[in-house]
Structure formats: structure tokens, C-alpha cells
Design a protein around this motif. Structure first.
Motif, PDB file in Angstrom:
ATOM      1  N   ALA A  47      27.236 -40.926 -36.830  1.00 44.55           N
ATOM      2  CA  ALA A  47      27.476 -40.383 -35.487  1.00 44.55           C
ATOM      3  C   ALA A  47      26.164 -40.207 -34.739  1.00 44.55           C
ATOM      4  CB  ALA A  47      28.221 -39.064 -35.599  1.00 44.55           C
ATOM      5  N   ALA A  48      25.121 -39.748 -35.467  1.00 47.00           N
ATOM      6  CA  ALA A  48      23.844 -39.501 -34.798  1.00 47.00           C
ATOM      7  C   ALA A  48      23.230 -40.795 -34.303  1.00 47.00           C
ATOM      8  CB  ALA A  48      22.890 -38.790 -35.751  1.00 47.00           C
ATOM      9  N   ARG A  49      23.533 -41.893 -35.016  1.00 47.00           N
ATOM     10  CA  ARG A  49      22.947 -43.174 -34.612  1.00 47.00           C
ATOM     11  C   ARG A  49      23.481 -43.621 -33.248  1.00 47.00           C
ATOM     12  NH1 ARG A  49      23.469 -47.915 -38.671  1.00 47.00           N
ATOM     13  NH2 ARG A  49      24.095 -46.309 -40.112  1.00 47.00           N
ATOM     14  N   LEU A  50      24.736 -43.288 -32.982  1.00 45.20           N
ATOM     15  CA  LEU A  50      25.287 -43.718 -31.694  1.00 45.20           C
ATOM     16  C   LEU A  50      25.067 -42.676 -30.599  1.00 45.20           C
ATOM     17  CD1 LEU A  50      28.530 -43.169 -30.360  1.00 45.20           C
ATOM     18  CD2 LEU A  50      28.878 -43.073 -32.784  1.00 45.20           C
ATOM     19  N   ALA A  51      24.646 -41.470 -30.983  1.00 46.34           N
ATOM     20  CA  ALA A  51      24.568 -40.383 -29.996  1.00 46.34           C
ATOM     21  C   ALA A  51      23.295 -40.457 -29.154  1.00 46.34           C
ATOM     22  CB  ALA A  51      24.617 -39.044 -30.726  1.00 46.34           C
ATOM     23  N   ASP A  52      23.476 -40.234 -27.856  1.00 45.96           N
ATOM     24  CA  ASP A  52      22.319 -40.109 -26.967  1.00 45.96           C
ATOM     25  C   ASP A  52      21.807 -38.677 -26.975  1.00 45.96           C
ATOM     26  OD1 ASP A  52      22.513 -42.822 -25.828  1.00 45.96           O
ATOM     27  OD2 ASP A  52      24.460 -42.089 -25.140  1.00 45.96           O
ATOM     28  N   ARG A  53      22.746 -37.757 -27.206  1.00 41.57           N
ATOM     29  CA  ARG A  53      22.380 -36.334 -27.264  1.00 41.57           C
ATOM     30  C   ARG A  53      23.101 -35.703 -28.429  1.00 41.57           C
ATOM     31  NH1 ARG A  53      24.347 -32.886 -23.589  1.00 41.57           N
ATOM     32  NH2 ARG A  53      25.836 -34.307 -22.652  1.00 41.57           N
ATOM     33  N   VAL A  54      22.489 -34.686 -28.980  1.00 44.64           N
ATOM     34  CA  VAL A  54      23.162 -33.907 -30.031  1.00 44.64           C
ATOM     35  C   VAL A  54      23.157 -32.453 -29.583  1.00 44.64           C
ATOM     36  CG1 VAL A  54      23.203 -33.266 -32.468  1.00 44.64           C
ATOM     37  CG2 VAL A  54      22.294 -35.488 -31.802  1.00 44.64           C
ATOM     38  N   VAL A  55      24.329 -31.818 -29.637  1.00 41.68           N
ATOM     39  CA  VAL A  55      24.376 -30.394 -29.297  1.00 41.68           C
ATOM     40  C   VAL A  55      24.997 -29.634 -30.463  1.00 41.68           C
ATOM     41  CG1 VAL A  55      24.521 -30.783 -26.799  1.00 41.68           C
ATOM     42  CG2 VAL A  55      26.625 -30.559 -28.140  1.00 41.68           C
ATOM     43  N   ALA A  56      24.594 -28.396 -30.606  1.00 42.11           N
ATOM     44  CA  ALA A  56      25.149 -27.570 -31.681  1.00 42.11           C
ATOM     45  C   ALA A  56      25.957 -26.437 -31.061  1.00 42.11           C
ATOM     46  CB  ALA A  56      24.019 -26.999 -32.517  1.00 42.11           C
ATOM     47  N   VAL A  57      27.119 -26.193 -31.613  1.00 43.50           N
ATOM     48  CA  VAL A  57      27.921 -25.047 -31.175  1.00 43.50           C
ATOM     49  C   VAL A  57      27.600 -23.900 -32.123  1.00 43.50           C
ATOM     50  CG1 VAL A  57      30.236 -24.187 -30.683  1.00 43.50           C
ATOM     51  CG2 VAL A  57      29.725 -26.604 -30.372  1.00 43.50           C
ATOM     52  N   GLU A  58      27.020 -22.856 -31.562  1.00 43.81           N
ATOM     53  CA  GLU A  58      26.576 -21.722 -32.386  1.00 43.81           C
ATOM     54  C   GLU A  58      26.775 -20.435 -31.614  1.00 43.81           C
ATOM     55  OE1 GLU A  58      22.796 -23.570 -34.922  1.00 43.81           O
ATOM     56  OE2 GLU A  58      22.477 -22.491 -33.059  1.00 43.81           O
ATOM     57  N   ASP A  59      27.263 -19.425 -32.279  1.00 45.39           N
ATOM     58  CA  ASP A  59      27.438 -18.103 -31.664  1.00 45.39           C
ATOM     59  C   ASP A  59      28.150 -18.182 -30.313  1.00 45.39           C
ATOM     60  OD1 ASP A  59      26.018 -17.018 -33.821  1.00 45.39           O
ATOM     61  OD2 ASP A  59      24.108 -17.461 -32.816  1.00 45.39           O
ATOM     62  N   GLY A  60      29.080 -19.076 -30.206  1.00 45.28           N
ATOM     63  CA  GLY A  60      29.877 -19.181 -28.980  1.00 45.28           C
ATOM     64  C   GLY A  60      29.202 -19.956 -27.867  1.00 45.28           C
ATOM     65  N   GLY A  61      27.991 -20.419 -28.085  1.00 41.87           N
ATOM     66  CA  GLY A  61      27.296 -21.180 -27.044  1.00 41.87           C
ATOM     67  C   GLY A  61      27.019 -22.607 -27.502  1.00 41.87           C
ATOM     68  N   VAL A  62      26.532 -23.410 -26.566  1.00 37.96           N
ATOM     69  CA  VAL A  62      26.197 -24.796 -26.889  1.00 37.96           C
ATOM     70  C   VAL A  62      24.697 -24.973 -26.705  1.00 37.96           C
ATOM     71  CG1 VAL A  62      26.544 -27.217 -26.286  1.00 37.96           C
ATOM     72  CG2 VAL A  62      28.458 -25.627 -26.159  1.00 37.96           C
ATOM     73  N   ARG A  63      24.026 -25.364 -27.779  1.00 37.52           N
ATOM     74  CA  ARG A  63      22.569 -25.463 -27.742  1.00 37.52           C
ATOM     75  C   ARG A  63      22.170 -26.921 -27.975  1.00 37.52           C
ATOM     76  NH1 ARG A  63      18.706 -24.893 -31.784  1.00 37.52           N
ATOM     77  NH2 ARG A  63      20.278 -24.509 -33.371  1.00 37.52           N
ATOM     78  N   PRO A  64      21.313 -27.487 -27.082  1.00 39.02           N
ATOM     79  CA  PRO A  64      20.885 -28.873 -27.312  1.00 39.02           C
ATOM     80  C   PRO A  64      19.960 -28.970 -28.514  1.00 39.02           C
ATOM     81  CG  PRO A  64      19.791 -27.976 -25.374  1.00 39.02           C
ATOM     82  CD  PRO A  64      20.722 -26.915 -25.863  1.00 39.02           C
ATOM     83  N   LEU A  65      20.140 -29.996 -29.315  1.00 37.18           N
ATOM     84  CA  LEU A  65      19.218 -30.262 -30.421  1.00 37.18           C
ATOM     85  C   LEU A  65      18.399 -31.487 -30.044  1.00 37.18           C
ATOM     86  CD1 LEU A  65      21.551 -29.889 -33.542  1.00 37.18           C
ATOM     87  CD2 LEU A  65      20.013 -28.185 -32.568  1.00 37.18           C
ATOM     88  N   GLU A  66      17.397 -31.761 -30.825  1.00 35.28           N
ATOM     89  CA  GLU A  66      16.602 -32.954 -30.538  1.00 35.28           C
ATOM     90  C   GLU A  66      17.464 -34.192 -30.681  1.00 35.28           C
ATOM     91  OE1 GLU A  66      12.994 -33.546 -32.496  1.00 35.28           O
ATOM     92  OE2 GLU A  66      12.026 -31.800 -31.631  1.00 35.28           O
ATOM     93  N   THR A  67      17.262 -35.158 -29.813  1.00 34.61           N
ATOM     94  CA  THR A  67      18.043 -36.389 -29.892  1.00 34.61           C
ATOM     95  C   THR A  67      17.580 -37.189 -31.093  1.00 34.61           C
ATOM     96  OG1 THR A  67      16.468 -37.600 -28.537  1.00 34.61           O
ATOM     97  CG2 THR A  67      18.289 -36.522 -27.395  1.00 34.61           C
ATOM     98  N   PRO A  68      18.443 -38.113 -31.571  1.00 34.27           N
ATOM     99  CA  PRO A  68      18.058 -38.906 -32.730  1.00 34.27           C
ATOM    100  C   PRO A  68      16.743 -39.645 -32.509  1.00 34.27           C
ATOM    101  CG  PRO A  68      20.367 -39.225 -32.222  1.00 34.27           C
ATOM    102  CD  PRO A  68      19.804 -38.421 -31.130  1.00 34.27           C
ATOM    103  N   ALA A  69      16.475 -40.007 -31.246  1.00 33.58           N
ATOM    104  CA  ALA A  69      15.236 -40.737 -30.965  1.00 33.58           C
ATOM    105  C   ALA A  69      14.032 -39.809 -30.960  1.00 33.58           C
ATOM    106  CB  ALA A  69      15.344 -41.446 -29.629  1.00 33.58           C
ATOM    107  N   GLY A  70      14.324 -38.508 -31.031  1.00 30.50           N
ATOM    108  CA  GLY A  70      13.247 -37.532 -31.071  1.00 30.50           C
ATOM    109  C   GLY A  70      12.842 -37.028 -29.704  1.00 30.50           C
TER     110      GLY A  70
END
Lengths: 211, 225
Positions: free
Chosen positions: B201-224
């Protein structure tokens, strides 16, 4: 043999009528309970009343239908219609409770699926009902099975009148009271046969409709 | 495009808040991977983004329109651009082909056309032709999941939201699905995927977000980046 057939057919007719009558109000109630949160209390109450004693329903109905009761003017006491009405009341909690479970799952799952695929709300509802159908039919067969095997209502509001309101269960009770155990067992075998046939019908319905 | 702004949600009036002020966007031609532990609210977030669940508070915009303030006809119009695929595949009574064609049939497509499009969608995901006439609910869980994805592809959505689509699939089919999603994204479809399989999934993703504590937090993209 002639009387056995007559009593069996009457039991079938009365219990089928009771099931259809109960379904006419129970399934809309179950649907309302599944769709509107305010009505879910109805389903909870129905679940609590599934095992209501038949003799209690019979007593209440007797008081309602007796000549001095509020519904005495209908002159239904000691008629097959009174038994059908009593059995319908008896199986109502079962139909509402099971119908609620079936419909709430179907509306939640298939309704949402249809919406996610671009269906209108009406189409979503139709799909949910279509998928709920086998479960609803199974609930009706269960209700029929409970109705045909009950004694309290048939005895209290039917009166066990030979050739008119005698059913399989009241006939069994009568034979036992006379000490005619062989006849009672024969009637019991027919009753069990009917119940097994109901279970087979549920199985066949599931095979036909599912998956 | 779908945009969630300051979305709060709880399932009962006194229940715990599953989402607390979450922001989330799916844009055309973009793939977003949604990660987070079980019970973090990924499914709730994706159902709200899939225009299926009205949040308790907050704004849901679909192509710039406030979705839940629209009349039914407006909601239907926009909902037809988005498809959400459930984590547990929900299949109706009938054959595999009928299940894949369901969305098109519900949208009023002629039966012949719908079945033809369903055949194409099945082929694209490597569902063998010999299975198309089988009862869908008798398939293995993995194949059922593939049928549910094929059903979504058949209606050609502008935004495709998938909840754990790789679960229960074998490696070959996971790769095939990832390639198909990549292809869709490259052709302008917005794709949002919740997955624990962060490899494919990460290979195709342009963005990665994490759902934590009821919020959505952007993570580093696979490309860094």
C-alpha cells in the motif's frame, strides 16, 4: 382417522392464520424498530416477552373476549378465530424480536452497501428487504411452530369443542385426561411431524435463497 | 474531491468520541494510505469520507459542496462519484457476476451492459471466468474481497475508498490489486486505502496519514518528502 385429519387440518389452518395475522403487525413493528432509534424499545420489550406463558395470554384474552369483557360484543370466545387471535398475540414477541434482528442487520449492511454503490435511498431499502427475506420467512416458520404447539390459548379461548375448536394440543390434553395414552401419543406424533415439517421448510427456504 | 474538516464523530449520544476534529482529504489522481491501530477510527473516517456516515460535527465537502446540507438528489449525484469498499465483503444473494454488476444495475444500466462491464472488471482483477457463475457467498474470503473490489471498479468511481482491501488475499493477488489501484490513480481516480499491509500500500501511496487519538496526522511519504 377422520377426526384426526380434521383436527390436524384445523390446527394447521388456525396456526397459519395466526402466523399471518401476527406477521401483518409484527414485521412493520420490527421494521420501525430497526429503522428508528425511538422504536428500538419495542424490540427490547419483545425480546423480554418471547417466553410469555401461553396460559397467561389465554387468560388475558379470555377476559377480553368473555361476554362481559371489553371485546365481548365481537362474540369470538370459543371460536377458531379466538384461538387464531390468541396465538397471533402469543407469537408477536417472537416475530418482532427475530424480525428486528434480521431487519436491523440487513438495513445496516445491505442498505449501506447499496448507498455506497450509488443507489437511491428507496433502492437501498428494497435491496435490504430482499436480502432480509430468508430470515423473515424463517422467523415466520418459527412463529408457526410455536403457535401450532401451544395449549394454553387454544384451551382457554377455544374451549376444545369437538368438530369446531378442537386442535391437536387440546385433543392430546383431552385424551390424557381420559387415560387414552395411545391416542394421545398418536396425536403427539402428528404434532411433532408438523414441527419437523416446519423445520424442514426453514431449511429448504434457506437452501433456496441462500447464499 | 472529498474534504473533511474538523470532523467529530461518536456512534451514540453518550458514547466515546471516535474522531475528534479530524481533517482528511482525497484528491483526484492521488493515493492516500491510512494507517492506525485497530479501533483507532480508520473505518469511521473512511465511511465519512465515503459519504455514507454523517459525522456528529464538522464539515464534509464533496467537490466543493457541503454534502450533508444538500437535498437527497444532490447527495445521490455526488455519492455516485464515490465508492466505499467494506473491510468485510458484503455480497448479495446471487452469482459472482451479478454481484459485480450490482452497482451498475442499481444505477439503471441495462442488464446486458452491466454484466459485460462486470466481466471486464473481474478480468482486470484476475477473477477467473470459471468463477463468474458461482454463488458469490460460497467463495473463499479472499475471493469475496476481490469480488467486492471488482464491483467498485465496475462503476468507475472518481474516488475509491477501500478498507483493508489486501487482507485475506494471497501475494499474487495483493500485487495485482496494488497495480490496478496504481493504474486508477494514474488515470485520475482519488484512492484512499486503510491497510495494515504497509509494504504494497505504501508503494502506491502519495501520502500516508495516521489516525490517532481521534485525529488525522500526516506521516512522511514513502518517498521521504
Amino acid at each position: 382417522m377422520g377426526e384426526l385429519l380434521e383436527v390436524t387440518l384445523r390446527s394447521l389452518y388456525i396456526s397459519l392464520s395466526a402466523t399471518l395475522l401476527a406477521a401483518s403487525w409484527s414485521l412493520p413493528l420490527a421494521y420501525l424498530a430497526a429503522r428508528r432509534p425511538g422504536f428500538s424499545l419495542v424490540a427490547r420489550a419483545a425480546e423480554a416477552l418471547v417466553g410469555v406463558p401461553t396460559v397467561l395470554v389465554g387468560l388475558l384474552l379470555y377476559m377480553l373476549l368473555s361476554r362481559r369483557g371489553p371485546l365481548g360484543f365481537l362474540e369470538l370466545l370459543y371460536t377458531p378465530a379466538a384461538i387464531a387471535l390468541g396465538e397471533a398475540v402469543l407469537v408477536t414477541p417472537l416475530l418482532v424480536a427475530v424480525g428486528y434482528r434480521v431487519l436491523s442487520t440487513a438495513v445496516a449492511e445491505y442498505g449501506e452497501l447499496a448507498l455506497s454503490l450509488g443507489a437511491s435511498e428507496g433502492q437501498a431499502l428494497r435491496l435490504a428487504l430482499r436480502e432480509a427475506l430468508p430470515g423473515l420467512v424463517a422467523a415466520m416458520v418459527m412463529a408457526f411452530s410455536r403457535a401450532v404447539g401451544e395449549l394454553g390459548v387454544a384451551l382457554m379461548v377455544g374451549g376444545n369443542i369437538r368438530g369446531y375448536t378442537r386442535t391437536l394440543t387440546t385433543a392430546i390434553a383431552l385424551e390424557v385426561s381420559k387415560g387414552e395414552f395411545e391416542a394421545a401419543v398418536s396425536l403427539g406424533a402428528v404434532l411433532v411431524g408438523l414441527m419437523l415439517a416446519s423445520a424442514a421448510a426453514v431449511y429448504a427456504a434457506r437452501r433456496l435463497w441462500e447464499p | 474531491m472529498i474534504r473533511l474538516r474538523g470532523v467529530w464523530h461518536r456512534y451514540t449520544s453518550r458514547g466515546r468520541w471516535v474522531l475528534r476534529g479530524a481533517d482528511f482529504t482525497v484528491s483526484p489522481g492521488e493515493a492516500v494510505l491510512v494507517v492506525g491501530p485497530n479501533g483507532s477510527g480508520k473505518t469511521t473516517l473512511l465511511k465519512i469520507a465515503g459519504l455514507l456516515l454523517e459525522p456528529s460535527r464538522g464539515l464534509v465537502e464533496a467537490w466543493g459542496e457541503p454534502f450533508w446540507s444538500l437535498p437527497r438528489s444532490g447527495r445521490l449525484r455526488l455519492r455516485r462519484r464515490v465508492v466505499y469498499v467494506h473491510e468485510k465483503p458484503i455480497l448479495v444473494r446471487g452469482t459472482v457476476l451479478e454481484n459485480i454488476a450490482l452497482g451498475l444495475l442499481l444505477r439503471g444500466a441495462p442488464r446486458g451492459e452491466a454484466l459485460e462491464a462486470a466481466r471486464e472488471a473481474a478480468e482486470a482483477l484476475g477473477i477467473p471466468g470459471s468463477l463468474l457463475g458461482e454463488r458469490a457467498r460460497r467463495l473463499s474470503r479472499g475471493l469475496q474481497q476481490l469480488v467486492a473490489v471488482a464491483r467498485a471498479l465496475a462503476v468507475k468511481p472518481r474516488v475509491l475508498i477501500l478498507d483493508e482491501p489486501f487482507a485475506h488475499l494471497d501475494y499474487r493477488r495483493r500485487r495485482l490489486l496494488a497495480e490496478k489501484l496504481e493504474e486508477l490513480r494514474d488515470h485520475g481516480t482519488g484512492v484512499a486505502v486503510a491497510s495494515h499491509d504497509t509494504g504494497l500500500a505504501a508503494r502506491l501511496a502519495d501520502r500516508v496519514v495516521a489516525v490517532e487519538d481521534g485525529g488525522v496526522r500526516p506521516l512522511e511519504t514513502p518517498a521521504g518528502g
